[in-house]
Every structure is written in C-alpha cells, then in structure tokens.
Design a protein around this motif. Structure first.
Motif, PDB file in Angstrom:
ATOM      1  N   ARG A 183       0.811  -1.201   0.000  1.00 28.00           N
ATOM      2  CA  ARG A 183       0.000   0.000   0.000  1.00 28.00           C
ATOM      3  C   ARG A 183       0.862   1.278   0.000  1.00 28.00           C
ATOM      4  O   ARG A 183       0.637   2.200  -0.744  1.00 28.00           O
ATOM      5  CB  ARG A 183      -0.944  -0.007   1.226  1.00 28.00           C
ATOM      6  N   LEU A 224       6.644   1.497   1.351  1.00 28.99           N
ATOM      7  CA  LEU A 224       7.609   1.687   2.448  1.00 28.99           C
ATOM      8  C   LEU A 224       8.060   0.388   3.101  1.00 28.99           C
ATOM      9  O   LEU A 224       9.144   0.310   3.667  1.00 28.99           O
ATOM     10  CB  LEU A 224       6.953   2.543   3.551  1.00 28.99           C
ATOM     11  N   GLY A 225       7.182  -0.635   3.057  1.00 31.24           N
ATOM     12  CA  GLY A 225       7.371  -1.846   3.870  1.00 31.24           C
ATOM     13  C   GLY A 225       8.763  -2.445   3.818  1.00 31.24           C
ATOM     14  O   GLY A 225       9.347  -2.744   4.866  1.00 31.24           O
ATOM     15  N   LYS A 270      11.611  -1.197   3.305  1.00 29.36           N
ATOM     16  CA  LYS A 270      12.598  -0.394   4.030  1.00 29.36           C
ATOM     17  C   LYS A 270      12.292  -0.319   5.527  1.00 29.36           C
ATOM     18  O   LYS A 270      13.140  -0.617   6.368  1.00 29.36           O
ATOM     19  CB  LYS A 270      12.645   1.030   3.458  1.00 29.36           C
ATOM     20  N   LYS A 316       0.694  -3.004   8.597  1.00 25.92           N
ATOM     21  CA  LYS A 316      -0.393  -3.938   8.285  1.00 25.92           C
ATOM     22  C   LYS A 316      -0.721  -4.776   9.515  1.00 25.92           C
ATOM     23  O   LYS A 316      -0.898  -5.988   9.438  1.00 25.92           O
ATOM     24  CB  LYS A 316      -0.026  -4.881   7.128  1.00 25.92           C
TER      25      LYS A 316
END
Ligand code: ATP
Ligand code: MG
Length: 497
Positions: free
Chosen positions: A97, A100-101, A103, A328
């Motif tokens: 979404r 960023l996840g 990193k 999440k």
C-alpha cells in the motif's frame, strides 16, 4: 491557490535522521518478516525460503522468493522510501500500500538491508542500504555491496529476489559472541514466534497452495484460527455470515470446549498466545491476516469469551476507511459499520460463553434426570435469582438432623450455603447481561423483593416476643429489629408490632 508568485525554499529531509526515524514505526520481528513475505507473494512467488543463520552478533536472516523479480531500475525504485503513492489503486492480489514496507520493516530489525533480484533471462542486480553509511555521508545513497557468500544466491532460479538482513541490532546486541548459548536460545525462541506468525498470517495462501513457505528447509504448515486441527473439526458457526455495510463480510466461530476434543486438538487451538489472548476479531485484507485476536476496542478480553473468534474480510479498496497502518497490523472499523459489527459479535459471544460453561452441562447431562444442583437458576418476570434447591438430598438430611440436633443442623446449613454460593455463575450472568440487547436484558432480582410478607411478619413477631421476654421495652425491641438485615427493609411491618 496560485503558487506562481510565491517564493519557495527547499527543505529536504536530513537523510541520517530521517532514516533513523524509519526504525521507530513499531514493528516487531514477526510483523517485519511478514511485510517482506507480503512483497514476495505480491511478486507471485510460488516458493519462499526463510533462513536464519546463527553467527552471534553477526547473525543473518534471509528471505528468498521465486517471484517475477526486478531489473536494475525497478530495484532502485523498490529501495526508494515511498516507492509508490499510497493513494494509487493496487491490483487485488497486491499486498502493498505505502511503498515503504521493504525499508521500514527491514530497518526496524537491522542496520544493513541488501536486496538482490533477477528477472527472467536477465542477470541479477543488487543494492544495499547501510544505515552506518547513510549516517556518515548524510546522503540517500545505496551502496553496491552484498554480505559475503550471497553473490550466487539466485543462480538456481529463473527469476526471484533475496532480501538479506545483517547487523540485526534490534534482535540481539552486535557484540554477542557466537558461543553465547543463552543468546542463541533467545534468538531461536524469537524466530520460533516468527514461524508461528507466518503460519497464521499467510494460512489462506498456504492452504490454497498459492505459495509454499519454507522455514530453514522445512515447509511451514498453516495455522487456521477457526479450524486449528482439521482432523477434529468441531468448531461451531452459530450465525450466518453477514455483509458489512460499506464492504466486507463478517463470520463468527466458536471453538469447541476442551472436553469435546483431544488434548492435541485443544492445544493446536492455543496459537501463539493461548486461548484467552487469541479471542476476538481476525481481520483479513484479501487472503492476508492483518489482525489476530483483537476486539478492536469494542469489547474487553475476558476468560469466558476465550473460545470466540470472528472473521472479518476486507478488500484492499477499504484500506483508508479502516485506517490500515504501514505495518499492516492495525485496523479500525469505520463508524458506519461499528454498530453492526458490535451487534453481530454479541450474538457469537453469547454462544461462546455458553460453550465455555459447557463443563457443568456435561456433568448434568451424564447424571441425566438424577442430577441434583445445589443452586437453581430461576427467572421470574424478567428478573433472575439463584435459590437453594430445597429438594437437594443434603437439605433433606439437615432437616432430619434438626429434629435431634438443631444447633448442629443450623451450623451445617450455614456452612453449606457459605461454601456453595454460585459466585462464578452470578458473575458470568451479570457480565453476560451487560452485553445483551437492552430489550432482552434480564436484571438481577433485588433481595427479598418477592418474599412472602407473612413469613417476614411471622419471623419479626417471634424475634420481637423473644426480646420482650428478655426484658426489653417494645420501643427498644423495635429499634433493635430495624438495625438487623433484612428487617431494616420492613420498617412498616416493625411499626405494626
Ligand atoms: N520480493 C519482491 N519481488 C519483486 N518486487 C518487489 C519485491 N519486494 C519489493 N518489490 C517491489 O518494491 C516495491 C516497494 O516495496 P515496499 O514493500 O517497500 O512497498 P509496497 O509493497 O509497495 O507497499 P507497503 O509499504 O505497503 O509494503 C514494491 O511495490 C514492489 O514493486
Ligand atoms: Mg510491501
């Protein structure tokens, strides 16, 4: 607003401090690894291999997938913080979404994130983020570096990606010796939780064979919160699935009581944190579990609801409405459907509570007609109370005893009452009623509110006469009676004396 004539000034984020901030988003090792698995599944991987290699402070965690991989340009973009706009529409199967996840999840656990990737019929490409180098240079610069021994990691795959975490300073101190058995055990325990978290979070993908996830070479078996032991499937679904207004669906489950399944099956239901903690809503975004065992601020966790698990399914188009967070691992129901969810959950919770209290029922059931409860649960005119079962054998015996040894009989009776007051059942009833619809609620009967008035009169007169015979003046005797429970509630009757 027209910006044409307004003076501007660049205010570029400071690389070294900004990248440190990424570390503080609040992942734990489980949610961080899950975020990397998300990316592999979004890249249509069929196999994901998670490895942990113990080298004390130099330990390594790697996640390799055989998805479609990335070329050089795509890899650099993937390494860029904010690689994609969170507002962009995503494919239904895309678990991402925010862009960023990769990193944020990695930096939350380690100081060096290396990614090597390979597209079909291409050579592999790699880049690394090194927090120490960013701090030193204060620039957003990747480095062309891989930890030793990984240059050929994708050679046996047509396409795929490997994510390598080194300098795991958030998992264990970098100075830890390789021979530190205590630290090794801790490392191993934290990773066991990760394995269980993956088995739960991605259980639907594993069950429908979208993907196989290997943990140090062994395939991870799925853990389904509603049917944790498929061989002994006794889970109850007390109400049909409902569509949630605004989108999504809700479906309630009540796991079987301990006495109905084997020890192994009951144990399987415990999950990572045990029954009391695992109760609540299970929110899925697509096939991916976001939140496991959380009442979303609508109810509190309580022992007697520990068998209740309620599935909520959301499409990724509802991310904003449900305020899905970067990790999440959080979701908040929009006000438009909160009431509906609460009402639905109340139904399931009341069934769950009845199953939790099943033990008593089983014993009763075994004794059949002969069962003699000590206390009877009585409801009259919407008011409930517990009364001593006058036909209970013990009460009959006490009556017999009273004929020859009245003092001992009274004492026995009092002991019997003290010992057996059904406090637990009263507690359950009281808290259960609070969660029922207002119009169905029954209230606890006020003490002595429907006792036969003649019985009170008779006892009052007897006690009054005893006082007079003992030499008290009538006014004195009355004053005394008014201070004695329950007669304090019957002043008018005392005045009549
Ligand atoms: N294993 C992988 N295989 C192929 N592409 C990948 C892989 N991991 C990351 N990517 C690419 O890198 C991009 C950035 O990943 P990242 O996890 O940072 O953000 P995201 O998945 O888009 O969103 P979110 O922040 O919600 O996770 C992805 O959108 C994807 O295009
Ligand atoms: Mg992602």
């Amino acid at each position: 607003m027209n910006y044409d004539h307004i003076e501007t000034q660049k205010a570029i984020p400071d690389a070294s401090s900004m990248i440190e901030t990424f570390r503080a988003i609040g992942y734990n090792l489980e949610t961080a690894v899950a975020d990397i698995v998300d990316n592999a599944i979004s890249a249509e991987a069929k196999n994901i291999y998670i490895e942990r290699i113990w080298h004390g402070g130099k330990s390594i965690i790697t996640l390799k997938d055989d998805g479609h991989g990335m070329n050089g340009e795509e890899l650099i973009n993937a390494m860029r913080p904010g690689a994609q706009n969170p507002l962009a529409e995503r494919a239904e199967t895309d678990l991402g979404r925010f862009g960023l996840g990769l990193k944020t999840a990695s930096f939350s656990q380690c100081r060096k994130l290396s990614v090597m990737s390979k597209k079909k019929n291409s050579d592999s490409v790699y880049w690394s983020w090194d927090l120490d180098y960013v701090a030193l240079s204060n620039e957003w610069n990747l480095i062309k570096w891989l930890p030793e021994g990984y240059l050929n990691a994708l050679d046996n795959h047509e396409s795929g990606t490997i994510v390598i975490w080194t300098d795991l300073d958030r998992v264990l101190p970098l100075s830890t010796s390789e021979n530190d058995d205590n630290a090794k055990r801790k490392f191993s325990n934290s990773l066991e939780r990760v394995r269980q978290h993956i088995a739960m979070t991605f259980h639907r993908f594993i069950e429908d064979k979208t993907v196989k996830i290997y943990w140090c070479g062994n395939v991870i078996e799925p853990w389904n919160p509603f049917f944790p032991c498929p061989e002994e499937n006794l889970t109850d679904t007390p109400a049909p699935q409902e569509n949630i207004s605004g989108g999504g669906t809700i479906k309630g489950f009540v796991l079987p009581h301990k006495s109905r399944v084997s020890e192994k099956a009951y144990k399987a239901g415990e999950g990572i944190n045990g029954y009391p903690a695992q109760q609540g809503f299970y929110v899925y975004r697509g096939k991916r579990l976001l939140l496991a065992g959380d009442w979303l601020g609508i109810f509190r966790k309580e022992e007697h609801y520990k068998l209740v698990r309620i599935q909520i399914d959301l499409p990724n188009t509802l991310d904003t409405n449900w305020q899905i967070d970067i990790k999440k691992s959080k979701a908040t129901p929009p006000t438009t459907c909160r009431d509906q969810i609460e009402q639905y959950a109340k139904k399931i919770r009341s069934v769950g509570e009845a199953v939790f209290r099943h033990r008593g029922k089983i014993l009763k059931h075994r004794a059949g007609q002969d069962f003699q409860p000590l206390w009877l649960d009585k409801t009259k005119g919407g008011k409930w109370s517990f009364v001593v079962n006058r036909d209970h054998l013990l009460i009959k015996n006490i009556k017999e005893m009273a004929k020859t040894e009245p003092i001992q009989a009274i004492d026995t009776l009092l002991r019997f009452i003290e010992e057996s007051i059904p406090t637990k059942a009263i507690y359950v009833k009281e808290t259960h009623e609070e969660t029922k619809d207002a119009d169905k609620q029954e209230i606890q009967k006020e003490p002595f509110s429907d006792i036969d008035i003649n019985l009170i009169r008779q006892m009052l007169l007897q006690m009054f006469n005893n006082q007079i015979n003992a030499g008290k003046a009538p006014e004195q005797a009355k004053a005394l009676l008014k201070t004695i429970e329950p007669f304090n509630n019957f002043e008018d009757l005392i005045e009549e004396l």
